[in-house]
Motif scaffolding. Structure first.
Motif, short mmCIF file in Angstrom:
data_model
loop_
_atom_site.label_atom_id
_atom_site.label_comp_id
_atom_site.label_asym_id
_atom_site.label_seq_id
_atom_site.Cartn_x
_atom_site.Cartn_y
_atom_site.Cartn_z
N ARG A 227 4.53 3.58 -1.82
CA ARG A 227 3.51 3.86 -1.45
C ARG A 227 2.00 3.49 -0.96
O ARG A 227 1.20 3.55 0.01
CB ARG A 227 3.95 5.57 -1.46
CG ARG A 227 5.13 6.33 -1.29
CD ARG A 227 5.06 7.78 -1.00
NE ARG A 227 5.82 8.83 -0.85
CZ ARG A 227 6.65 9.51 -1.37
NH1 ARG A 227 7.14 8.77 -2.53
NH2 ARG A 227 7.91 10.02 -0.19
N GLN A 228 2.46 3.30 -2.31
CA GLN A 228 0.32 2.69 -1.91
C GLN A 228 0.13 1.92 -1.44
O GLN A 228 -0.84 1.05 -1.08
CB GLN A 228 -0.09 2.43 -3.40
CG GLN A 228 -0.96 2.06 -4.23
CD GLN A 228 -2.19 2.40 -4.13
OE1 GLN A 228 -2.42 4.56 -4.22
NE2 GLN A 228 -3.32 2.36 -3.50
N GLU A 229 1.37 0.61 -1.97
CA GLU A 229 1.29 -0.70 -1.46
C GLU A 229 1.60 -0.80 0.12
O GLU A 229 1.35 -1.97 0.95
CB GLU A 229 2.94 -1.29 -1.93
CG GLU A 229 2.58 -2.03 -2.80
CD GLU A 229 0.94 -2.99 -2.77
OE1 GLU A 229 1.97 -4.20 -3.05
OE2 GLU A 229 0.89 -3.20 -3.89
N LEU A 230 1.65 0.65 1.46
CA LEU A 230 1.85 0.67 2.35
C LEU A 230 0.94 1.85 3.06
O LEU A 230 0.75 1.34 4.28
CB LEU A 230 2.95 1.96 2.61
CG LEU A 230 4.71 1.42 2.91
CD1 LEU A 230 5.38 2.28 2.82
CD2 LEU A 230 4.72 -0.38 3.01
N ILE A 231 0.04 1.65 2.74
CA ILE A 231 -1.62 2.13 3.08
C ILE A 231 -1.98 1.43 3.78
O ILE A 231 -2.16 1.74 4.68
CB ILE A 231 -2.63 2.23 1.71
CG1 ILE A 231 -1.77 4.11 0.84
CG2 ILE A 231 -3.70 3.15 2.23
CD1 ILE A 231 -3.19 4.58 -0.22
N ALA A 269 1.68 10.91 0.66
CA ALA A 269 2.30 12.32 0.29
C ALA A 269 3.56 11.76 2.69
O ALA A 269 4.37 12.05 2.14
CB ALA A 269 2.30 12.75 0.67
N GLY A 270 3.09 11.63 2.74
CA GLY A 270 3.44 12.00 4.57
C GLY A 270 4.52 10.49 4.89
O GLY A 270 5.10 10.82 5.79
N ILE A 271 3.96 10.11 3.30
CA ILE A 271 5.33 8.60 3.80
C ILE A 271 7.21 9.70 3.03
O ILE A 271 6.77 8.97 2.16
CB ILE A 271 4.65 7.36 3.07
CG1 ILE A 271 3.49 6.96 3.73
CG2 ILE A 271 6.12 6.75 2.83
CD1 ILE A 271 3.18 5.38 3.19
N SER A 272 7.29 9.83 3.66
CA SER A 272 8.81 10.66 3.27
C SER A 272 9.66 9.39 2.17
O SER A 272 10.13 8.15 2.40
CB SER A 272 9.63 11.32 4.24
OG SER A 272 9.60 10.01 5.28
#
Length: 324
Positions: A227-231, A269-272
């Motif tokens: 998730r951190q990588e996808l920001i 958190a929106g990245i399911s």
């Protein structure tokens, strides 16, 4: 079917070299390196060439605005010669924020700009006069040296328009963050139709799909790292458009709500979990291998694993090598 990997040195060039050596010995088909705010990707590939014996080496991908077509053709041809014909030149337009703030250029017509750039480089490899170009005019020709005329050029693509261009002028396409469903329902049909329309077959055309994998005993921590990588990617227009076409519109909306509120944790958190389960393989060896197989079954001719920070990339390579 070939399987490749993405190896970026990160904090340690020596560690990157060790990983390429390991991928080479395990039988991986290719090792690609990214071009971000770190080491120069083409220089890194020369180091990879010195550290390996048989694995293909490529940029995944080189932004076309980072250097002229002439500089790219000369560097790629040199690496190809030194490595014994193992070079793959992956090209991408990058993103407006990067192009403007890093390279002082502007993306105005991305498909046309990529067409002109790749066309110039291709002509140089073949010993031909580069075609006239609105965006990258050049009259360069190699003198006293003949590069490999069929040195492969892959085009990074997300949108249907860029996918069709890659199909018509490239030897392959490079995909990042594309889910298996997007590859099956959009990428393969668009490429197939464009190749057919241009009188070309799909034989030999490479569909390289990045597969984020993380071998770990703590899957929740692995998902948090992804998730951190996808920001960054969730904030870039080209990726957002592709993710919406992939059915992840609710994730983008939830991410945007968190960012608008100044709450990065809420945005992440929106990245399911469902989205992560679709695009990545996080967990034990079976989870890692299953992700590669999902991409392969969707039509990726060359799934390429990339490590998720905080997980065991060397272990992921070992696990995936059992599919080779």
């Amino acid at each position: 079917m070939p399987i490749g990997c993405f190896v970026s040195p990160g904090r340690s060039l020596e560690r990157g070299l060790q990983r390429v050596k390991r991928a080479d010995s395990l039988g991986f088909d290719a090792a690609y390196t990214t071009h971000i705010a770190g080491r120069d990707s083409l220089s890194v590939l020369m180091a990879f060439a010195a550290a390996s014996e048989r694995i293909k080496l490529g940029t995944g991908v080189l932004p076309i605005f980072s250097r002229t077509p002439v500089a790219t053709a000369q560097a790629a041809a040199t690496i190809d010669e030194y490595s014994g014909g193992r070079m793959v030149l992956g090209l991408g337009v990058s993103h407006q924020v990067t192009v403007e703030n890093w390279f002082g250029a502007e993306i105005t017509k991305p498909v046309s700009q990529m067409r002109d750039y790749a066309g110039a480089v291709r002509a140089m490899f073949r010993g031909e006069d580069p075609p006239q170009s609105e965006f990258f005019p050049t009259r360069f020709r190699f003198m006293g040296y003949e590069p490999r005329p069929d040195l492969p050029i892959y085009i990074a693509a997300l949108s249907p328009n860029m996918l069709r261009l890659a199909a018509r002028i490239g030897d392959g396409v490079m995909l990042w963050l594309c889910s298996p469903a997007y590859i099956r329902d959009v990428v393969v049909p668009e490429i197939s139709a464009a190749r057919e329309g241009a009188g070309l077959s799909m034989e030999g055309f490479d569909v390289v799909a990045a597969v984020p994998v993380g071998l770990t005993g703590d899957a929740e921590a692995g998902r948090a790292s992804q998730r951190q990588e996808l920001i960054t990617y969730m904030s870039l227009p080209f990726y957002r458009a592709m993710l919406e076409r992939s059915g992840f519109g609710s994730e983008i909306a939830a991410f945007d709500e968190g960012m608008a509120a100044g709450d990065v944790e809420r945005a992440k958190a929106g990245i399911s979990d469902e989205m992560l389960a679709e695009i990545a393989g996080i967990g034990d060896e079976d989870e890692v291998r299953a992700a590669v197989e999902r991409y392969r079954d969707a039509g990726a001719s060359s799934p390429c694993v990339g490590g998720i920070p905080g997980t065991d990339f060397e272990g992921s390579l070992e696990a995936v090598s059992k599919l080779l």
